[in-house]
Write an enzyme that holds these catalytic residues in place. Structure first.
Site, PDB file in Angstrom:
ATOM      1  N   GLU A  71      -5.652   4.308   5.943  1.00 39.15           N
ATOM      2  CA  GLU A  71      -5.286   4.115   4.543  1.00 39.15           C
ATOM      3  C   GLU A  71      -5.669   5.316   3.685  1.00 39.15           C
ATOM      4  OE1 GLU A  71      -6.168   0.819   1.052  1.00 39.15           O
ATOM      5  OE2 GLU A  71      -5.902   0.134   3.104  1.00 39.15           O
ATOM      6  N   SER A  77     -11.324  -0.213   2.855  1.00 37.58           N
ATOM      7  CA  SER A  77     -10.583  -0.475   4.095  1.00 37.58           C
ATOM      8  C   SER A  77     -10.031   0.845   4.639  1.00 37.58           C
ATOM      9  CB  SER A  77      -9.443  -1.455   3.835  1.00 37.58           C
ATOM     10  OG  SER A  77      -9.948  -2.683   3.371  1.00 37.58           O
ATOM     11  N   ARG A 129       0.819  -1.215   0.000  1.00 37.67           N
ATOM     12  CA  ARG A 129       0.000   0.000   0.000  1.00 37.67           C
ATOM     13  C   ARG A 129       0.854   1.267   0.000  1.00 37.67           C
ATOM     14  NH1 ARG A 129      -2.236  -3.620  -1.066  1.00 37.67           N
ATOM     15  NH2 ARG A 129      -4.164  -4.554  -0.309  1.00 37.67           N
TER      16      ARG A 129
END
Length: 351
Positions: free
Chosen positions: A343, A239, A160
């Site tokens: 995130e 998420s 990520r």
């Protein structure tokens, strides 16, 4: 190029949250994107780049500067090589690759947002990450004042993360190029246990591309991870927290906390994440810390389908959302000694 003033930004995000921008530009060509960025930089004006808005948390006060909405379009396929304009709708592009029988990104079906955002976050799900198929990223380098092409190795991809995320004010992605695979209508080898179980096959097996895509979409929908304007349980950024990656020492301390809280036989999820490092599940942490599906009584709540998604129930503010996120972070830290990291990118606010 369309220009609006005191323009609402909430409609451009999947959260449907955030105040207005002083100025909103909508660019439909690469040249317009570059011109807008150069103009803002020359004037010293703060710049917010918006693609599909699926990874943004914008403060209630909005953005005091120029917001640039990238709405470029372009889907070019040459054999197994795919080039996407940054503004292409990612889920639509994935669907088209499946239709023409090319594998490599089929398990990334249903992810909201634009193609240009995928290398920034190194988007991944169900055993695939874009870094596995991206060959080049074409971007405007604000520091150099020119358009550059970065090979995969120069993008510094990790979980990520990427060079673009590391330097968020330097690069504006214009185009992304992928190397896909013609496997005779079959998917790439399945690497995610849940997907393989749902299909009744083993990890590493291939299945028809359309079957893989349909299965992923069903799994995502069951977790509220497929955007539906009529379903507030999907008004999220997917998420909200990344899965923590721990050193051996950190994981040992974490296991001790788990057994202390849940009993001697309790074991947390653990996945190899490189030498001396282990990844665990943010969703598991949230649930075991007491934040179950549907948690909350206000306009911002945890999804009723998945503990990793924070949602706007229709009347939330960004502060409502952040209050819930802070509560979850504090609860997980208190229970297990791990600090969750958001995130989505925050604009004008922070946890």
């Amino acid at each position: 190029m369309q220009e609006l003033h005191d323009a609402p930004l909430a409609p451009l995000t999947t959260f449907r949250l955030g105040g207005p921008a002083t100025r909103l530009l909508t660019a439909t060509t690469d040249a317009e994107v570059v011109d807008a960025v150069r103009e803002a930089d020359a004037a010293g004006t703060p710049l917010l780049v918006i693609g599909g808005g699926s990874n943004l948390v914008i403060g209630d006060k909005g953005f005091d500067g120029t917001a640039l909405h990238i709405a470029t379009r372009g889907f070019a396929l040459h054999g197994t090589t795919l080039e996407l304009a940054a503004g292409e709708v990612w889920s639509d592009a994935v669907a088209r690759t499946v239709e023409v029988g090319l594998a490599g990104i089929e398990c990334l079906s249903g992810i909201p947002g634009s193609a240009g955002a995928t290398p920034v976050q190194n988007v991944g799900a169900y055993g695939q990450e874009v870094s596995a198929t991206i060959t080049e990223v074409v971007a405007y380098d604000r520091a150099a004042g020119e358009t550059v092409t970065l090979a995969n190795a120069d993008c510094a991809f990790s979980y990520r993360h990427s060079r673009f995320k590391e330097h968020p004010d330097r690069y504006v992605v214009l185009r992304v190029r992928f190397a896909l695979e013609d496997a005779g209508g079959l998917s790439a080898p399945l690497r995610y246990a849940e997907t393989a179980r749902a299909l009744g096959v083993s990890a590493g097996d291939r299945v028809p591309l359309g079957t893989a895509r349909d299965t992923v979409l069903k799994l995502r929908a069951g977790k509220g991870m497929v955007l539906d304007p009529e379903d507030h349980d999907t008004w999220s950024a997917g998420s909200f927290f990344t899965n923590p990656i721990l050193t051996d020492a950190e994981f040992g301390a974490f296991r001790a906390r788990v057994r202390e809280r849940l009993g001697e036989g309790a074991e947390p999820p653990a996945y190899p994440a490189g030498q001396g490092r282990t990844k665990t599940s943010a969703a598991w942490l949230i649930d075991k810390a007491g934040f179950t599906k549907g948690y909350g009584t206000g306009p911002a709540r945890i999804s009723g389908k998945h503990t990793l998604a924070l949602t706007n129930r229709g009347g939330a503010t960004t502060e409502d959302l952040l209050a819930l996120a802070r509560e979850v972070v504090a609860g997980v830290r208190g229970a297990f000694g791990i600090t969750l990291v958001n995130e989505p990118v925050t604009v004008g606010v922070s946890l």
